[in-house]
Design an enzyme around this catalytic site. Structure first.
Site, PDB file in Angstrom:
ATOM      1  N   ASP A 295      17.748 -27.722  31.755  1.00  0.00           N
ATOM      2  CA  ASP A 295      18.316 -26.872  30.708  1.00  0.00           C
ATOM      3  C   ASP A 295      19.222 -27.743  29.841  1.00  0.00           C
ATOM      4  O   ASP A 295      19.834 -28.692  30.332  1.00  0.00           O
ATOM      5  CB  ASP A 295      19.139 -25.730  31.317  1.00  0.00           C
ATOM      6  CG  ASP A 295      18.283 -24.703  32.035  1.00  0.00           C
ATOM      7  OD1 ASP A 295      17.125 -24.524  31.637  1.00  0.00           O
ATOM      8  OD2 ASP A 295      18.784 -24.077  32.986  1.00  0.00           O
TER       9      ASP A 295
ATOM     10  N   ASP B 277      12.592 -21.037  28.379  1.00  0.00           N
ATOM     11  CA  ASP B 277      13.353 -19.788  28.516  1.00  0.00           C
ATOM     12  C   ASP B 277      13.347 -19.011  27.200  1.00  0.00           C
ATOM     13  O   ASP B 277      13.212 -17.784  27.192  1.00  0.00           O
ATOM     14  CB  ASP B 277      14.805 -20.078  28.924  1.00  0.00           C
ATOM     15  CG  ASP B 277      14.927 -20.781  30.260  1.00  0.00           C
ATOM     16  OD1 ASP B 277      14.031 -20.621  31.109  1.00  0.00           O
ATOM     17  OD2 ASP B 277      15.928 -21.494  30.455  1.00  0.00           O
TER      18      ASP B 277
END
Length: 163
Positions: free
Chosen positions: A123, A141
C-alpha cells in the site's frame, strides 16, 4: 435485458488485465522509490507512504500470525472466479455492470498476486486532512471500490423484473 452475452463479454477481462498491470507497476515503483514508513508529500492532502499490509482492508487481521494471508488469498481467488463467471453471463449492453465487474476482478487479482508473491499487499496512497490519515491503500483497492460503486449504481438504476 439479456442480449449478446457470453463470448462478447469476455473482452472486458482485458480491462481487468490492464488494472492488474497498472496496480503491479505502481507497487513496483512504490517499492523502488519509497522507503518504508517515510511519507513523500505529493499534494497538501496526499502523501505516498510505503506500507506492507498482511491483513485486509484497513489492516483488518494484519497482526495475526500468518493464517490470514492464505485466508485472504483464497477469498480473492474464489471471488474472482465467481465474478469472472458473472461477467461471462452479463449482457454486453450493461456497460456499467461490465466495467464494475472488470475493476473488481482486476483489483482482487492484483492484491492476490501480492499475497502469493510476498505474503503481504503493498500500500502507498495516503490521503489525509491535517493529522488525520485515511487508511493507506493502493491502485487495486481503488479499482475494487470504484467497481463496487458502479455495481451499486447499476443495481439502483436498473428496473427490477420482479413484480
Amino acid at each position: 435485458m439479456v442480449t449478446k452475452k457470453s463470448k462478447k463479454a469476455w473482452p472486458w477481462l482485458w480491462f481487468s488485465v490492464l488494472v492488474i498491470l497498472l496496480d503491479q507497476l505502481s507497487k513496483y515503483l512504490a517499492n523502488h522509490f519509497l522507503s518504508l514508513g517515510h511519507p513523500v508529500k505529493i499534494l497538501p492532502f496526499l502523501n505516498f507512504t510505503l506500507n506492507y499490509n498482511t491483513g485486509a482492508a484497513f489492516s483488518f487481521l494484519g497482526t495475526e500470525n500468518g493464517w490470514q494471508i492464505i485466508f485472504f488469498a483464497a477469498i480473492s481467488f474464489v471471488v474472482s472466479i465467481f465474478l469472472i463467471l458473472w461477467l461471462s453471463r452479463t449482457s454486453r449492453s450493461e456497460i456499467m455492470m461490465l466495467l464494475g465487474l472488470s475493476l473488481i476482478i482486476g483489483g482482487a487479482l492484483g492484491n492476490f498476486i501480492d499475497r502469493l508473491r510476498w505474503s503481504y499487499v503493498t500500500d502507498f496512497i495516503d490521503f489525509h486532512i491535517k493529522d488525520w490519515h485515511f487508511a493507506t491503500f493502493n491502485v487495486a483497492d481503488s479499482a475494487i471500490c470504484v467497481g463496487v460503486f458502479l455495481l451499486i449504481v447499476h443495481m439502483l438504476l436498473t428496473p427490477s423484473s420482479k413484480p
